[in-house]
Each structure stands twice: as C-alpha cells, then as structure tokens.
Design an enzyme around this catalytic site. Structure first.
Site, PDB file in Angstrom:
ATOM      1  N   TRP A 195      22.049 -29.155  14.960  1.00 33.51           N
ATOM      2  CA  TRP A 195      22.902 -28.151  14.314  1.00 33.51           C
ATOM      3  C   TRP A 195      24.383 -28.468  14.431  1.00 33.51           C
ATOM      4  CZ3 TRP A 195      20.548 -25.899  10.660  1.00 33.51           C
ATOM      5  CH2 TRP A 195      19.180 -25.659  10.762  1.00 33.51           C
ATOM      6  N   ASP A 244      28.994 -21.794  17.526  1.00 34.52           N
ATOM      7  CA  ASP A 244      27.788 -21.344  16.833  1.00 34.52           C
ATOM      8  C   ASP A 244      26.845 -20.818  17.910  1.00 34.52           C
ATOM      9  OD1 ASP A 244      25.287 -21.128  15.702  1.00 34.52           O
ATOM     10  OD2 ASP A 244      25.171 -23.192  14.977  1.00 34.52           O
ATOM     11  N   LYS A 296      17.342 -14.864  14.728  1.00 42.26           N
ATOM     12  CA  LYS A 296      16.635 -15.301  15.928  1.00 42.26           C
ATOM     13  C   LYS A 296      16.594 -14.180  16.954  1.00 42.26           C
ATOM     14  CE  LYS A 296      18.434 -19.646  14.577  1.00 42.26           C
ATOM     15  NZ  LYS A 296      17.199 -20.289  14.150  1.00 42.26           N
TER      16      LYS A 296
END
Ligand code: PMP
Length: 364
Positions: free
Chosen positions: A105, A175, A199
């Site tokens: 990511w 993030d 999530k």
C-alpha cells in the site's frame, strides 16, 4: 455464532460489531420516526445533518481530535487518497515528498504521488520482502520536502509502526486504513491522517480524512478536480455534493459503539489480547510460521505460512470447510492471512487457533 454468521477473517470489507448491525437493521424501514430508511433520505435534510454532525462529534471525542483539525468524509475509498494527498500537499512547482516504502500500500501511494511531483523514498524494507518496519529515527529528509508519508499498518504485509518516524519537523501523513481506531492515537503528531473505512469502521467506498487546518489550500493547480480538493470538503462539512450517506451513518454507529465500550484504550487492550493468542500459537508452532519480525507485527493483519504453497492451499480449503472465511493470503504474497480487526470476537481467534493446532497435529 448468531444468525449462522461466520468468523470472517477478510482484510476488508470486514466484520462489523453485531450490536451495530442489529441496530441498523432495527432502523432500516423507518429511521427514528422519519418515515424512511437512511438510504432514502436527502443529504440536506435536518435528520441526516444530525447523523453527520453526531458522527463527526463522536469521532472527535473518540480520538481526541484537536480543534485545529478538520474531519472530512470523502468518497472513493483509500485509493483516491493516494492522489488527493499528493495533489493537495505538494507545492505547485517543484513539489517534493518523502515516502517510507513498507509494502503493497505504500508502493501504491508512491506510484500515485510520482504523477504530481518528486518522490524520495527515505527508507524501505523491500530488501526483506517487507517483513519489518525500517528504522525511521534519522531519515535523510530534504529541507524542501512538503511532507513525510507512511502507511501505518500494511494490510497485506502485516507490519505496523509502534514508533512514528522522526520527520525532522516536516508534516507527517499517515494511511491508517487497516488500523484506524484500533488503538489510541495522538492526532497532534500528524498533519494528515486518512483511513478507508471498510476494515475497522463501516461499508467500503469512503475515507475519513483528518487534516490540520493550515494544510488546507486554496491555491491548488487548475488540473485538480473540485471534488479532489480538501478545501471543497472542509468548506462544506463534507456535503459539497451528495456524500456516501449510508457509510457516514454506519460509521457513526460504530463510533458510538466504541465510545460506549471503553474507547480506544479498551480496543487496544482487546486487540493485544486477541493478537497474542494467534502470535503465541505461531511462535510455538513447528508447521506454521509468522511472516513478520516480532517487534513490528500488526495487531490487525497476521500473515503466516505453512511449509509449502500446496500446503497453504490445503489449509485454506480445510479452514473454509471448518467454517472460517477469507484466510487466503493476498495474491501478491501468498500464504495465509488472518485479519482480526476490532469487530472480530476473541472467540473467533480462539476457534481459529484450535483449528490450526488440530490441523498441525494431523499434518505435521
Ligand atoms: N491503504 C491500505 C492500507 C489498504 O489496506 C487499502 C485497501 N485494502 C487501501 C489503502 C485502498 O483502499 P480502497 O480499496 O478503499 O481504495
């Protein structure tokens, strides 16, 4: 489990707290006497305005967000933030940002930022397959860097930061998608935090952005679409256009649920207990092996391997037959991965470990 539900170890979308789903179900046909479902409601109505305002207020309380930060609800999930961060925080001419490369990511974030300016990778764990967090105590950060970016929890690789980088006074951007609200967070240490909500919080398709006010600019390059300017959202309480009303509503429920259940300290304690059950098993297993160095392993995403790829596939198939879902590792790294976010009950982790232990006894 109630309702014939399964222990779902998906990396996201992922399990929601059952009491939250039940409350949503009870409000589905007629939200608190409004005569309609939140899905059917105007985003300009008073009743929705209250849902939005309460969601923001509850998140502020939960994280202790200082007054000089804006909270934004932005559509497009996590991936849009890779671009928005760079577009909004890099200088118009000669924009430069530092990125720490820790896995899938952060690599995506780097690739996107390279479209808008110069990216300097100031540390990387690529040499060991992203199985650790590099030392970030003395990074070589240029004086003209606009910000330093980290993926605070790498969902695929299973690493997390227990100490934030020394950014040498530069703005820290994180993030937090796969660890958002899983542990206490000192927001004042960051310039910008963003998290895709699917999530730990709610339905996919939205990101929460927490941004320090002085970083919100109105001199962005002309090519930046109106929707992708943080200022557009900040000036309009995230209601510039029709927002993802349903996601805001569901996230708001989860914020309240967390507040009612001890807040982030309590979540952290629960998450440490849950993760310890799985990591203790992996540390002592002769068949399964964790994929991350001990000091950097995530409490949320636990990647592990069996002795071979074929055996990995066999374990995944057996786990599915035993009622566990989504234990296959991400296609880019293979193996297995158990994502154990806030809403995964401790019973689920215990049941998984019982299954893995039995599997090892029968197959090792
Ligand atoms: N960042 C992280 C850490 C992620 O785990 C994900 C999604 N798994 C993303 C960004 C991208 O989010 P989205 O799929 O909502 O675009």
């Amino acid at each position: 489990m109630k309702y014939g539900r399964t222990y779902n170890f998906s990396a996201g979308p992922a399990m929601m707290p059952e009491p939250v789903l039940e409350e949503i179900q009870s409000e589905m046909m007629n939200y608190r006497g409004s005569g309609m479902c939140v899905m059917e409601m105007s985003h300009r109505s008073k009743v929705f305005q209250q849902i939005r305002d309460e969601a923001e207020a509850d998140l502020r309380k939960l994280m202790g967000i200082p007054d000089n930060y804006k909270v934004l609800f932005v559509q497009g999930g996590g991936t849009v933030q890779f671009a928005m961060v760079a577009m909004n925080l890099m200088k118009n001419e000669g924009g430069k940002a530092c990125y720490v490369e820790t896995g899938a990511w952060s690599k995506k974030a780097i690739k996107e930022a390279q479209k808008y300016g110069e990216v300097k990778i100031v540390a990387s764990s690529a040499d060991k397959n992203f199985s650790y967090i590099p030392d970030c105590s003395d990074l070589d950060i240029p004086d003209d860097a606009d910000y330093v970016y980290i993926c605070e929890n790498e969902t695929i690789n299973g690493t997390t930061y227990y100490e934030l980088p020394n950014t040498k006074g530069k703005v820290l951007v994180a993030d937090q998608s796969s660890m958002f609200l899983s542990r206490p967070c000192d927001v004042s240490k960051y310039g910008l935090i963003w998290a895709g909500v699917q999530k730990n919080v709610g339905p996919a398709g939205m990101a929460v952005v927490i941004i320090r006010e002085d970083l919100i600019r109105d001199d962005l390059p002309k090519f930046v679409p109106t929707y992708l300017s943080y200022k557009t959202h900040a000036d309009n309480d995230s209601l510039y256009n029709t927002p993802n009303c349903w996601a805001i509503y569901c996230c708001g429920k989860v914020f309240k649920y967390l507040l009612d259940n001890g807040g982030l300290e309590a979540m952290n304690k629960r998450n440490e207990e849950k993760a310890a059950i799985l990591y203790d098993f992996l540390d002592n297993s002769k068949y399964f092996k964790g994929a991350v160095v001990k000091k950097d392993r995530s409490l949320m995403n636990v990647p592990f391997v069996s002795p071979s790829k074929d055996e990995d596939a066999a374990v995944v198939a057996a786990s599915k037959a035993a009622g566990f879902d989504n234990l296959k590792g991400h296609k880019s790294v293979g193996g297995l991965r158990a994502s154990i976010y806030n809403a995964m009950p401790k019973d689920g982790v215990e049941a998984l470990v019982d299954f893995l232990r039995k599997y090892e006894e029968e197959h090792a």
